[in-house]
Design a protein around this motif. Structure first.
Motif, PDB file in Angstrom:
ATOM      1  N   ASN A 131       0.808  -1.221   0.000  1.00 49.81           N
ATOM      2  CA  ASN A 131       0.000   0.000   0.000  1.00 49.81           C
ATOM      3  C   ASN A 131       0.847   1.280   0.000  1.00 49.81           C
ATOM      4  N   LYS A 132       2.022   1.231  -0.648  1.00 49.78           N
ATOM      5  CA  LYS A 132       2.912   2.395  -0.740  1.00 49.78           C
ATOM      6  C   LYS A 132       3.209   2.728  -2.192  1.00 49.78           C
ATOM      7  N   ILE A 133       3.559   4.006  -2.421  1.00 50.71           N
ATOM      8  CA  ILE A 133       3.944   4.464  -3.756  1.00 50.71           C
ATOM      9  C   ILE A 133       5.231   5.271  -3.681  1.00 50.71           C
ATOM     10  N   TRP A 134       5.930   5.324  -4.811  1.00 50.34           N
ATOM     11  CA  TRP A 134       6.999   6.295  -5.046  1.00 50.34           C
ATOM     12  C   TRP A 134       6.368   7.400  -5.847  1.00 50.34           C
ATOM     13  N   HIS A 135       6.589   8.653  -5.417  1.00 50.58           N
ATOM     14  CA  HIS A 135       6.002   9.783  -6.146  1.00 50.58           C
ATOM     15  C   HIS A 135       6.760  11.059  -5.844  1.00 50.58           C
ATOM     16  N   SER A 136       6.475  12.065  -6.658  1.00 49.80           N
ATOM     17  CA  SER A 136       7.002  13.414  -6.457  1.00 49.80           C
ATOM     18  C   SER A 136       5.798  14.272  -6.096  1.00 49.80           C
ATOM     19  N   PRO A 137       5.577  14.516  -4.798  1.00 54.67           N
ATOM     20  CA  PRO A 137       4.277  15.012  -4.347  1.00 54.67           C
ATOM     21  C   PRO A 137       3.904  16.456  -4.645  1.00 54.67           C
ATOM     22  N   LYS A 138       4.772  17.421  -4.345  1.00 48.24           N
ATOM     23  CA  LYS A 138       4.350  18.823  -4.494  1.00 48.24           C
ATOM     24  C   LYS A 138       5.546  19.747  -4.332  1.00 48.24           C
ATOM     25  N   ALA A 139       5.327  21.013  -4.645  1.00 53.95           N
ATOM     26  CA  ALA A 139       6.383  22.026  -4.499  1.00 53.95           C
ATOM     27  C   ALA A 139       6.910  22.016  -3.066  1.00 53.95           C
ATOM     28  N   GLY A 140       8.214  22.115  -2.923  1.00 53.76           N
ATOM     29  CA  GLY A 140       8.841  22.108  -1.618  1.00 53.76           C
ATOM     30  C   GLY A 140       9.135  20.723  -1.091  1.00 53.76           C
ATOM     31  N   SER A 141       8.759  19.699  -1.835  1.00 60.26           N
ATOM     32  CA  SER A 141       8.991  18.320  -1.406  1.00 60.26           C
ATOM     33  C   SER A 141       9.965  17.629  -2.356  1.00 60.26           C
ATOM     34  N   VAL A 142      10.196  16.351  -2.110  1.00 63.23           N
ATOM     35  CA  VAL A 142      11.129  15.557  -2.911  1.00 63.23           C
ATOM     36  C   VAL A 142      10.501  14.214  -3.254  1.00 63.23           C
ATOM     37  N   VAL A 143      11.107  13.505  -4.201  1.00 66.60           N
ATOM     38  CA  VAL A 143      10.672  12.152  -4.538  1.00 66.60           C
ATOM     39  C   VAL A 143      10.841  11.290  -3.288  1.00 66.60           C
ATOM     40  N   LYS A 144       9.771  10.584  -2.941  1.00 62.72           N
ATOM     41  CA  LYS A 144       9.805   9.749  -1.744  1.00 62.72           C
ATOM     42  C   LYS A 144       8.761   8.650  -1.822  1.00 62.72           C
ATOM     43  N   GLN A 145       8.903   7.704  -0.907  1.00 63.32           N
ATOM     44  CA  GLN A 145       7.921   6.629  -0.789  1.00 63.32           C
ATOM     45  C   GLN A 145       6.966   6.987   0.347  1.00 63.32           C
ATOM     46  N   GLU A 146       5.671   6.828   0.078  1.00 60.54           N
ATOM     47  CA  GLU A 146       4.656   7.104   1.102  1.00 60.54           C
ATOM     48  C   GLU A 146       3.522   6.100   0.988  1.00 60.54           C
ATOM     49  N   ARG A 147       2.792   5.971   2.093  1.00 61.17           N
ATOM     50  CA  ARG A 147       1.579   5.146   2.079  1.00 61.17           C
ATOM     51  C   ARG A 147       0.525   5.851   1.227  1.00 61.17           C
ATOM     52  N   ILE A 148      -0.311   5.075   0.565  1.00 60.51           N
ATOM     53  CA  ILE A 148      -1.430   5.638  -0.188  1.00 60.51           C
ATOM     54  C   ILE A 148      -2.409   6.205   0.839  1.00 60.51           C
ATOM     55  N   TRP A 149      -2.690   7.488   0.763  1.00 58.53           N
ATOM     56  CA  TRP A 149      -3.438   8.196   1.797  1.00 58.53           C
ATOM     57  C   TRP A 149      -4.914   8.365   1.483  1.00 58.53           C
ATOM     58  N   SER A 150      -5.352   7.932   0.331  1.00 59.35           N
ATOM     59  CA  SER A 150      -6.734   8.162  -0.090  1.00 59.35           C
ATOM     60  C   SER A 150      -7.337   6.883  -0.643  1.00 59.35           C
ATOM     61  N   LYS A 151      -8.651   6.795  -0.546  1.00 61.81           N
ATOM     62  CA  LYS A 151      -9.356   5.685  -1.196  1.00 61.81           C
ATOM     63  C   LYS A 151      -9.789   6.066  -2.604  1.00 61.81           C
ATOM     64  N   ALA A 152      -9.642   7.347  -2.946  1.00 61.94           N
ATOM     65  CA  ALA A 152     -10.025   7.832  -4.278  1.00 61.94           C
ATOM     66  C   ALA A 152      -8.855   7.658  -5.244  1.00 61.94           C
ATOM     67  N   VAL A 153      -8.575   6.379  -5.537  1.00 61.69           N
ATOM     68  CA  VAL A 153      -7.471   6.067  -6.468  1.00 61.69           C
ATOM     69  C   VAL A 153      -7.943   5.062  -7.512  1.00 61.69           C
ATOM     70  N   TYR A 154      -7.319   5.175  -8.664  1.00 61.48           N
ATOM     71  CA  TYR A 154      -7.464   4.202  -9.735  1.00 61.48           C
ATOM     72  C   TYR A 154      -6.093   3.567  -9.932  1.00 61.48           C
ATOM     73  N   TYR A 155      -6.085   2.373 -10.514  1.00 63.54           N
ATOM     74  CA  TYR A 155      -4.814   1.699 -10.811  1.00 63.54           C
ATOM     75  C   TYR A 155      -4.741   1.435 -12.308  1.00 63.54           C
ATOM     76  N   GLY A 156      -3.549   1.587 -12.859  1.00 62.28           N
ATOM     77  CA  GLY A 156      -3.349   1.345 -14.282  1.00 62.28           C
ATOM     78  C   GLY A 156      -2.060   0.598 -14.531  1.00 62.28           C
ATOM     79  N   ARG A 157      -2.089  -0.291 -15.503  1.00 66.51           N
ATOM     80  CA  ARG A 157      -0.899  -1.054 -15.890  1.00 66.51           C
ATOM     81  C   ARG A 157      -0.416  -0.561 -17.241  1.00 66.51           C
ATOM     82  N   VAL A 158       0.852  -0.244 -17.314  1.00 65.32           N
ATOM     83  CA  VAL A 158       1.445   0.231 -18.565  1.00 65.32           C
ATOM     84  C   VAL A 158       1.579  -0.961 -19.507  1.00 65.32           C
ATOM     85  N   ARG A 159       1.114  -0.755 -20.737  1.00 69.30           N
ATOM     86  CA  ARG A 159       1.142  -1.853 -21.728  1.00 69.30           C
ATOM     87  C   ARG A 159       2.441  -1.889 -22.466  1.00 69.30           C
TER      88      ARG A 159
END
Length: 159
Positions: A131-159
């Motif tokens: 239940n974690k992601i790598w992402h670049s969240p917002k201005a003033g932050s850095v690329v990091k791993q975090e827990r998924i904080w919302s239930k409003a998510v979709y998942y996609g697989r790159v073809r």
């Protein structure tokens, strides 16, 4: 013959072809030092993209940046998949539109996680498992791993 037959004894009586048949039926390879084919293969593009994203830990967020030193959210996923040999469009919404949509139960490491509100995708990260992601969240932050904080998510697989 007894039910508790010695494996080397069976192999010496049956020969190599039969030994391979036994291995296929029993689910293991009886030759020492030979790795199963799946383990010997190169990592899938999704796993490579996940590893690339993780390697960018600490890289600063910059709106519109696509790497290699600064990223916004979709810039990180675009860059990571490009390094893995796959092409993604630029924005999170466009990336969502291009992926094969999957359920939360079907998600795997390296799949994309899209955060949405009102049917519009506004953020993306790469699923890291547990239940974690790598992402670049917002201005003033850095690329990091975090827990998924919302239930409003979709998942996609790159073809």
């Amino acid at each position: 013959m007894t039910a508790q037959m010695n494996v080397p004894s069976v192999l010496s009586r049956t020969g190599t072809v039969s030994a391979l048949t036994i291995a296929a039926v029993c689910g293991s390879l009886l030759a020492p030092g030979v790795a199963p084919q799946a383990e010997a293969a190169a990592p899938a593009p999704a796993v490579k993209a996940l590893n690339v994203a993780a390697s960018k830990k600490g890289s600063p967020y910059k709106y519109g940046a696509v790497g290699p030193k600064r990223f916004d959210c979709s810039g990180l996923t675009l860059y990571a998949y490009k390094q893995a040999g796959k092409t993604l469009p630029r924005t999170a919404q466009q990336q969502y539109n291009k992926t094969r949509h999957i359920s939360a139960a079907g998600r795997q490491k390296g799949d994309l996680v899209f955060f949405h509100s009102g049917g519009r995708v506004y953020h993306v990260g790469i699923y890291a498992g547990s239940n974690k992601i790598w992402h670049s969240p917002k201005a003033g932050s850095v690329v990091k791993q975090e827990r998924i904080w919302s239930k409003a998510v979709y998942y996609g697989r790159v073809r």
